[in-house]
Design a protein around this motif. Structure first.
Motif, mmCIF file in Angstrom:
data_model
loop_
_atom_site.group_PDB
_atom_site.id
_atom_site.type_symbol
_atom_site.label_atom_id
_atom_site.label_comp_id
_atom_site.label_asym_id
_atom_site.label_seq_id
_atom_site.Cartn_x
_atom_site.Cartn_y
_atom_site.Cartn_z
ATOM 1 N N PRO A 132 0.839 -1.191 0.000
ATOM 2 C CA PRO A 132 0.000 0.000 0.000
ATOM 3 C C PRO A 132 0.876 1.244 0.000
ATOM 4 C CG PRO A 132 -0.409 -1.354 1.990
ATOM 5 C CD PRO A 132 0.531 -2.106 1.120
ATOM 6 N N GLY A 133 0.546 2.183 -0.872
ATOM 7 C CA GLY A 133 1.327 3.420 -0.937
ATOM 8 C C GLY A 133 2.510 3.347 -1.886
ATOM 9 N N SER A 134 2.660 2.231 -2.587
ATOM 10 C CA SER A 134 3.830 2.090 -3.465
ATOM 11 C C SER A 134 3.648 2.809 -4.801
ATOM 12 C CB SER A 134 4.157 0.615 -3.699
ATOM 13 O OG SER A 134 3.039 -0.046 -4.233
ATOM 14 N N GLY A 135 2.422 3.280 -5.072
ATOM 15 C CA GLY A 135 2.196 4.049 -6.301
ATOM 16 C C GLY A 135 1.494 3.272 -7.398
ATOM 17 N N LYS A 136 0.846 2.177 -7.041
ATOM 18 C CA LYS A 136 0.175 1.340 -8.050
ATOM 19 C C LYS A 136 -0.898 2.122 -8.820
ATOM 20 C CE LYS A 136 -1.344 -1.709 -5.075
ATOM 21 N NZ LYS A 136 -0.867 -1.360 -3.725
ATOM 22 N N GLY A 137 -1.722 2.855 -8.058
ATOM 23 C CA GLY A 137 -2.817 3.588 -8.699
ATOM 24 C C GLY A 137 -2.304 4.675 -9.625
ATOM 25 N N ASP A 196 -4.741 -3.998 -10.505
ATOM 26 C CA ASP A 196 -4.162 -3.111 -9.485
ATOM 27 C C ASP A 196 -4.823 -3.472 -8.152
ATOM 28 O OD1 ASP A 196 -3.886 -0.930 -7.734
ATOM 29 O OD2 ASP A 196 -4.601 0.574 -9.145
ATOM 30 N N GLY A 197 -4.054 -4.074 -7.260
ATOM 31 C CA GLY A 197 -4.631 -4.472 -5.973
ATOM 32 C C GLY A 197 -5.225 -5.870 -6.007
#
Ligand code: ADP
Length: 190
Positions: free
Chosen positions: A10-15, A85-86
């Motif tokens: 979480p927070g790694s920039g996937k979105g 994503d996710g």
């Protein structure tokens, strides 16, 4: 079809990186987090169920997310390809995704893993929480999400490495530079 899994804590920039990938490659974005947040907003039964897990930083049961994905892949059978994503977030989800895709005569082309240190992840998520107001971006839930990531999600890296599909990308730097590193990997597939 070109199917990409964008992977990372979480927070790694996937979105963020997914948005750039959609623009350049015309792939269909599938974010389980976005789907679930939309259900919460709409106040559906699924939304209520999702909220009870998400607010604690826990994963939803595999069956629930797998059913959502299965329906979505069928509905978009004419897509040029997908960016997941996710999802997958557990080994069971990874195995199911392989099955669903092979049922549609396609497969995962590559998995981009965005690598970011915990300190940086926590910092980014706390900042995002202040701006977006996402209810799971508070310190307690962030810690739980990171624990869940390392125990349940990160074993998927080994799963995809064995399939020869894992690409490790440094997820720290400017958004543009990170995207350039991703592009290099993807351009080999197109
Ligand atoms: P992040 O990567 O920042 O945690 P996401 O939007 O991908 O954000 O996910 C938010 C939350 O939604 C997760 O913490 C989890 O509760 C739920 N969720 C999303 N995708 C899945 C999934 N594939 N399996 C189970 N739960 C999921």
């Amino acid at each position: 079809m070109i199917n990409v899994v964008i992977f990372g804590a979480p927070g790694s920039g996937k979105g963020t990186q997914s948005q750039l990938l959609i623009k350049k490659y015309g792939l269909t974005h599938v974010s389980t987090g976005d789907i679930l947040r939309a259900e919460i907003k709409a106040g559906t039964e699924l939304g209520k169920l999702a909220d009870s897990y998400m607010s604690k930083g826990h994963l939803l049961p595999d069956e629930v997310v797998i059913e959502i994905l299965d329906e979505l892949i069928r509905r978009h059978s004419d897509a040029k390809g997908f960016i997941f994503d996710g999802f997958p977030r557990t080994l069971a989800q990874g195995a199911e995704l392989d099955k669903m895709l092979s049922g549609n005569d396609t497969q995962i082309s590559l998995v981009i893993s965005l690598e970011v240190s915990d300190a940086e992840l926590i910092d980014r998520l706390l900042k995002r929480g202040q701006i977006s107001g996402r209810s799971d971006d508070n310190r307690e839930t962030i810690e739980s999400r990171l624990k869940v990531y390392y125990s349940q999600t990160s074993p998927l890296k080994e799963f995809y490495a064995k399939q020869g599909k894992l690409k490790i990308i440094e997820g720290v730097g400017t958004v543009e530079d990170i995207f350039k590193s991703i592009e290099k990997e993807l351009d080999k597939e197109f």
